[in-house]
Design an enzyme around this catalytic site. Structure first.
Site, PDB file in Angstrom:
ATOM      1  N   HIS A 128     141.122 -20.547  26.838  1.00 27.87           N
ATOM      2  CA  HIS A 128     142.141 -20.738  25.878  1.00 27.87           C
ATOM      3  C   HIS A 128     141.466 -20.751  24.375  1.00 27.87           C
ATOM      4  CE1 HIS A 128     145.238 -22.743  23.357  1.00 27.87           C
ATOM      5  NE2 HIS A 128     145.884 -22.556  24.452  1.00 27.87           N
ATOM      6  N   ASP A 140     138.056 -28.607  29.818  1.00 29.23           N
ATOM      7  CA  ASP A 140     139.523 -28.651  29.154  1.00 29.23           C
ATOM      8  C   ASP A 140     140.462 -28.783  30.298  1.00 29.23           C
ATOM      9  OD1 ASP A 140     141.875 -27.561  28.227  1.00 29.23           O
ATOM     10  OD2 ASP A 140     140.948 -25.821  27.651  1.00 29.23           O
ATOM     11  N   GLN A 147     145.446 -27.975  31.542  1.00 25.12           N
ATOM     12  CA  GLN A 147     146.306 -27.725  32.811  1.00 25.12           C
ATOM     13  C   GLN A 147     145.948 -28.373  34.048  1.00 25.12           C
ATOM     14  OE1 GLN A 147     149.017 -25.536  32.598  1.00 25.12           O
ATOM     15  NE2 GLN A 147     148.452 -25.101  30.246  1.00 25.12           N
ATOM     16  N   LYS A 187     151.951 -31.737  27.923  1.00 24.59           N
ATOM     17  CA  LYS A 187     152.019 -30.951  29.149  1.00 24.59           C
ATOM     18  C   LYS A 187     152.287 -31.649  30.503  1.00 24.59           C
ATOM     19  CE  LYS A 187     149.020 -27.416  26.978  1.00 24.59           C
ATOM     20  NZ  LYS A 187     149.958 -26.370  26.839  1.00 24.59           N
ATOM     21  N   CYS A 196     147.368 -17.052  23.950  1.00 27.83           N
ATOM     22  CA  CYS A 196     146.175 -17.904  23.330  1.00 27.83           C
ATOM     23  C   CYS A 196     144.846 -17.526  24.090  1.00 27.83           C
ATOM     24  CB  CYS A 196     146.235 -19.240  23.144  1.00 27.83           C
ATOM     25  SG  CYS A 196     147.572 -19.733  22.004  1.00 27.83           S
TER      26      CYS A 196
HETATM   27  N1  PLP Z   1     143.735 -25.414  26.917  1.00 30.48           N
HETATM   28  C1  PLP Z   1     144.447 -24.868  27.747  1.00 30.48           C
HETATM   29  C2  PLP Z   1     143.790 -24.379  29.146  1.00 30.48           C
HETATM   30  C3  PLP Z   1     145.861 -24.894  27.444  1.00 30.48           C
HETATM   31  O1  PLP Z   1     146.620 -24.386  28.404  1.00 30.48           O
HETATM   32  C4  PLP Z   1     146.288 -25.238  26.058  1.00 30.48           C
HETATM   33  C5  PLP Z   1     147.532 -25.108  25.820  1.00 30.48           C
HETATM   34  O2  PLP Z   1     148.173 -24.460  26.498  1.00 30.48           O
HETATM   35  C6  PLP Z   1     145.315 -25.929  25.161  1.00 30.48           C
HETATM   36  C7  PLP Z   1     143.943 -25.729  25.553  1.00 30.48           C
HETATM   37  C8  PLP Z   1     145.563 -26.131  24.030  1.00 30.48           C
HETATM   38  O3  PLP Z   1     146.548 -27.522  24.020  1.00 30.48           O
HETATM   39  P1  PLP Z   1     147.288 -28.290  22.872  1.00 30.48           P
HETATM   40  O4  PLP Z   1     147.868 -26.940  22.018  1.00 30.48           O
HETATM   41  O5  PLP Z   1     148.243 -29.101  23.399  1.00 30.48           O
HETATM   42  O6  PLP Z   1     146.077 -28.829  22.124  1.00 30.48           O
END
Ligand code: PLP
Length: 408
Positions: free
Chosen positions: A125, A202, A205, A228, A366
């Protein structure tokens, strides 16, 4: 076993799932972006916002004491949920993005110098790409990329050739938000630790679909978002091993993160407060604790069975559609599927599905480098949670078939 009764019991707790969109019963398949919230989380948010609202850690009055207690109890709940050693290892942030940025700033400043290496993955991401590019710009470190194969799986043989003692940190997704693949993080952590590199997962998910045990994983950092995981937006967590957090300096300065301040010098509070400058989202954090209490009411086997049933049924349904291309086929899949249909634009399909009451995500999600890897400008993603049902999948597949007929 996941039974209809306990799935409908679970669904009943989510008022948002009962709404109609464009006159149709909502089918909410955009959980990878954000999950809906159960009654218990909504009630706590309402109760704290409308009554028990007093800034934490500072005042002696009752409202402040109650909020401090709810905030710190949530920290204990999270510590137990991911099996951290102590609450000092649980830092509240505004989400995964903030957690990764915290490490990319504080860890880099302390431990990374010119010529060192940082590794990320091409499937990641943007939240796990951009902060590390910025860290490299500041420190002079070199960014290296772990590639994925045609199925979206990490190319572990390539990792072996990237890794040496210059690698100071590897920051990668536990589960890809586009491909829904649970990556072999245990193996990666072992390889990284052999050369003394730290690992940040990270878990945006991962926290939703896996049972996380940070002691067993032995990761150095684990980042996730509350929204999430059935919790409020603007909440998140950074888990970090205590000894590393103690050596890292703070990223932001302000109230509540200090031990003592004079006009020219400050000594900092120990972790976690060292990393929580200013008034935190204490109501959100307390409600995140409540969201975790909610998740823990359900038997782990029930959740696992339900996720498995949804994953297999979704795959079967998608495969029945003519011209479908599914991205990321792996044995380690969760109910997150991204796909395209020959001759149909992803955003047109998502727009028509919306008109039929089906919420999915479309576009780059993203993950522009991942789109480039698969030679596409975007995909459609259906991401499910245990509160989704097989009946919804059947309706979704019928809706996709109908939309495709209209678009071709
Ligand atoms: N990393 C992953 C794998 C994600 O799916 C997301 C959000 O969809 C993020 C990072 C970023 O999360 P946030 O926007 O809640 O900070």
């Amino acid at each position: 076993m996941a039974t209809i009764e306990n799935i409908s019991q679970m669904r009943d707790k989510f008022p948002a799932l009962r709404q109609k969109v464009h006159g149709k019963d909502l089918i909410y398949f955009d959980n990878g972006a954000t999950a809906q919230k159960p009654d218990s989380v909504l009630s706590l948010l309402n109760e704290m916002n409308s009554g028990t609202n007093g800034n934490i850690h500072r005042a002696v009055h009752e409202l402040s004491a109650k909020c401090t207690s709810l905030y710190e109890s949530a920290r204990i709940t999270i510590k137990d949920f991911i099996n951290a050693h102590s609450t000092e290892e649980i830092i509240f942030t505004s989400g995964t993005t903030a957690s990764i940025n915290l490490v990319a700033n504080s860890f880099t400043t302390k431990f990374i110098a010119k010529g060192d290496t940082i590794i990320i993955c091409e499937a990641d991401h943007h939240s796990n790409i951009v902060p590390w590019q910025m860290a490299c710009e500041r420190s002079g470190a070199i960014l290296k990329i772990l590639p994925i194969d045609e199925n979206g799986e990490w190319m572990m043989d390539k990792l072996e050739s990237l890794i040496d003692e210059s690698v100071k940190i590897i920051s990668v997704a536990h589960i890809s938000n586009v491909l829904g693949i649970a990556n072999p993080v245990e193996k990666l952590i072992k390889i990284a630790h052999k050369v003394g590199a730290k690992v940040l997962l990270d878990g945006a998910q991962g926290i939703v679909h896996e049972n996380i045990d940070v002691k067993k994983l032995d990761c150095d950092f684990y980042a996730f978002s509350g929204h999430k995981l059935y919790g409020p937006t603007g909440t998140g967590v950074l888990y970090g091993k205590r000894e590393i957090l103690e050596d890292m300096g703070p990223w932001m300065g302000g109230g509540d993160m200090v031990e003592s301040v004079s006009l020219f010098k400050t000594s900092y509070a120990p972790p976690p407060l060292k990393f929580e400058a200013g008034t935190p989202n204490f109501i959100g954090a307390a409600a995140l604790g409540e969201a975790i209490n909610f998740v823990q009411q359900f038997d782990r086997e029930f959740i696992r069975d339900q996720e498995y049933a949804l994953t297999t049924s979704l795959l079967e349904g998608l495969k029945s559609i003519d011209g479908v291309k599914i991205y990321g086929e792996s044995k380690h899949k969760l109910p997150i599927y991204s796909f395209n249909i020959e001759g149909v634009h992803h955003s047109d399909l998502a727009m028509l599905l919306d008109k039929m009451g089906v919420a999915v995500r479309s576009g780059m999600m993203c993950c522009e480098p991942l789109m480039t890897r698969f030679h596409t400008t975007g995909m459609v993603r259906a991401s499910l949670l245990p509160y989704n049902t097989i009946e919804e999948i059947d309706l979704f597949i019928t809706a996709v078939q109908k939309a495709v007929k209209m678009l071709k």
